[in-house]
Design a protein around this motif. Sequence first.
Motif, PDB file in Angstrom:
ATOM      1  N   GLU A  19      49.752  22.284  29.355  1.00 21.75           N
ATOM      2  CA  GLU A  19      49.116  22.747  30.588  1.00 21.75           C
ATOM      3  C   GLU A  19      50.145  23.395  31.519  1.00 21.75           C
ATOM      4  O   GLU A  19      49.891  24.444  32.107  1.00 21.75           O
ATOM      5  CB  GLU A  19      48.419  21.587  31.308  1.00 21.75           C
ATOM      6  N   LEU A  20      51.298  22.755  31.643  1.00 23.68           N
ATOM      7  CA  LEU A  20      52.346  23.298  32.507  1.00 23.68           C
ATOM      8  C   LEU A  20      52.843  24.637  31.980  1.00 23.68           C
ATOM      9  O   LEU A  20      53.132  25.549  32.761  1.00 23.68           O
ATOM     10  CB  LEU A  20      53.513  22.322  32.636  1.00 23.68           C
ATOM     11  N   ARG A  21      52.955  24.763  30.665  1.00 23.41           N
ATOM     12  CA  ARG A  21      53.431  25.995  30.063  1.00 23.41           C
ATOM     13  C   ARG A  21      52.487  27.148  30.424  1.00 23.41           C
ATOM     14  O   ARG A  21      52.932  28.241  30.779  1.00 23.41           O
ATOM     15  CB  ARG A  21      53.518  25.828  28.542  1.00 23.41           C
ATOM     16  N   ASP A  22      51.199  26.920  30.351  1.00 20.96           N
ATOM     17  CA  ASP A  22      50.225  27.954  30.706  1.00 20.96           C
ATOM     18  C   ASP A  22      50.321  28.324  32.192  1.00 20.96           C
ATOM     19  O   ASP A  22      50.258  29.497  32.559  1.00 20.96           O
ATOM     20  CB  ASP A  22      48.807  27.479  30.386  1.00 20.96           C
ATOM     21  N   GLU A  23      50.463  27.304  33.014  1.00 19.55           N
ATOM     22  CA  GLU A  23      50.563  27.539  34.471  1.00 19.55           C
ATOM     23  C   GLU A  23      51.838  28.301  34.808  1.00 19.55           C
ATOM     24  O   GLU A  23      51.825  29.235  35.610  1.00 19.55           O
ATOM     25  CB  GLU A  23      50.537  26.195  35.210  1.00 19.55           C
ATOM     26  N   VAL A  24      52.955  27.911  34.197  1.00 19.60           N
ATOM     27  CA  VAL A  24      54.238  28.576  34.462  1.00 19.60           C
ATOM     28  C   VAL A  24      54.203  30.019  33.975  1.00 19.60           C
ATOM     29  O   VAL A  24      54.767  30.911  34.611  1.00 19.60           O
ATOM     30  CB  VAL A  24      55.400  27.777  33.816  1.00 19.60           C
ATOM     31  N   SER A  26      51.654  32.091  33.974  1.00 22.43           N
ATOM     32  CA  SER A  26      50.974  32.923  34.967  1.00 22.43           C
ATOM     33  C   SER A  26      51.853  33.111  36.214  1.00 22.43           C
ATOM     34  O   SER A  26      51.871  34.189  36.806  1.00 22.43           O
ATOM     35  CB  SER A  26      49.623  32.319  35.345  1.00 22.43           C
ATOM     36  N   LEU A  27      52.579  32.077  36.595  1.00 21.67           N
ATOM     37  CA  LEU A  27      53.493  32.207  37.739  1.00 21.67           C
ATOM     38  C   LEU A  27      54.615  33.193  37.442  1.00 21.67           C
ATOM     39  O   LEU A  27      55.035  33.951  38.315  1.00 21.67           O
ATOM     40  CB  LEU A  27      54.063  30.845  38.121  1.00 21.67           C
TER      41      LEU A  27
END
Length: 149
Positions: A19-24, A26-27
């Motif tokens: 989940e963090l990988r996907d969020e990072v 996009s950031l």
Amino acid sequence: MANLATALKNEIARIARKELRDEVASLRKTVTGHRTDIAKLKRELAAASQELRRLRKEVVRNAPPVEAAGQPDVSKFRYSAERLAANRTKLGFSAEDYGLLVGSSGLSIYKWERGVKPRQRFMPALATTFKMGKREAAARLQELKAVAA
């Protein structure tokens, strides 16, 4: 039981990383876009600054001489505290009146006579005052007092 707890803990950590990988990701895209915009703005600013310097040089080159614009040439004017005091005495003005003539205060005139150098914006007025005669200075002072009243 410990084996099940460890397996559950590892699975939760794996899902959280995903989940963090996907969020990072996009950031990162957003940050890259902002950096691109900043670089573009910096290039535009540099171009505008260069154009401004070029235009300033052109204006200075094409500007009429200072004397032609109605003000005395300040580059040839040399300030002296003693000369200022002597000129004020010659004209017979108080420091307050002389300050009104120059566009400053009486206290500033006292300071200038004691050796404090006036700001550059007062130099044209001082140069003009040094060239005035007693009658001309008195007439100018009367005009200024009439406007102030």
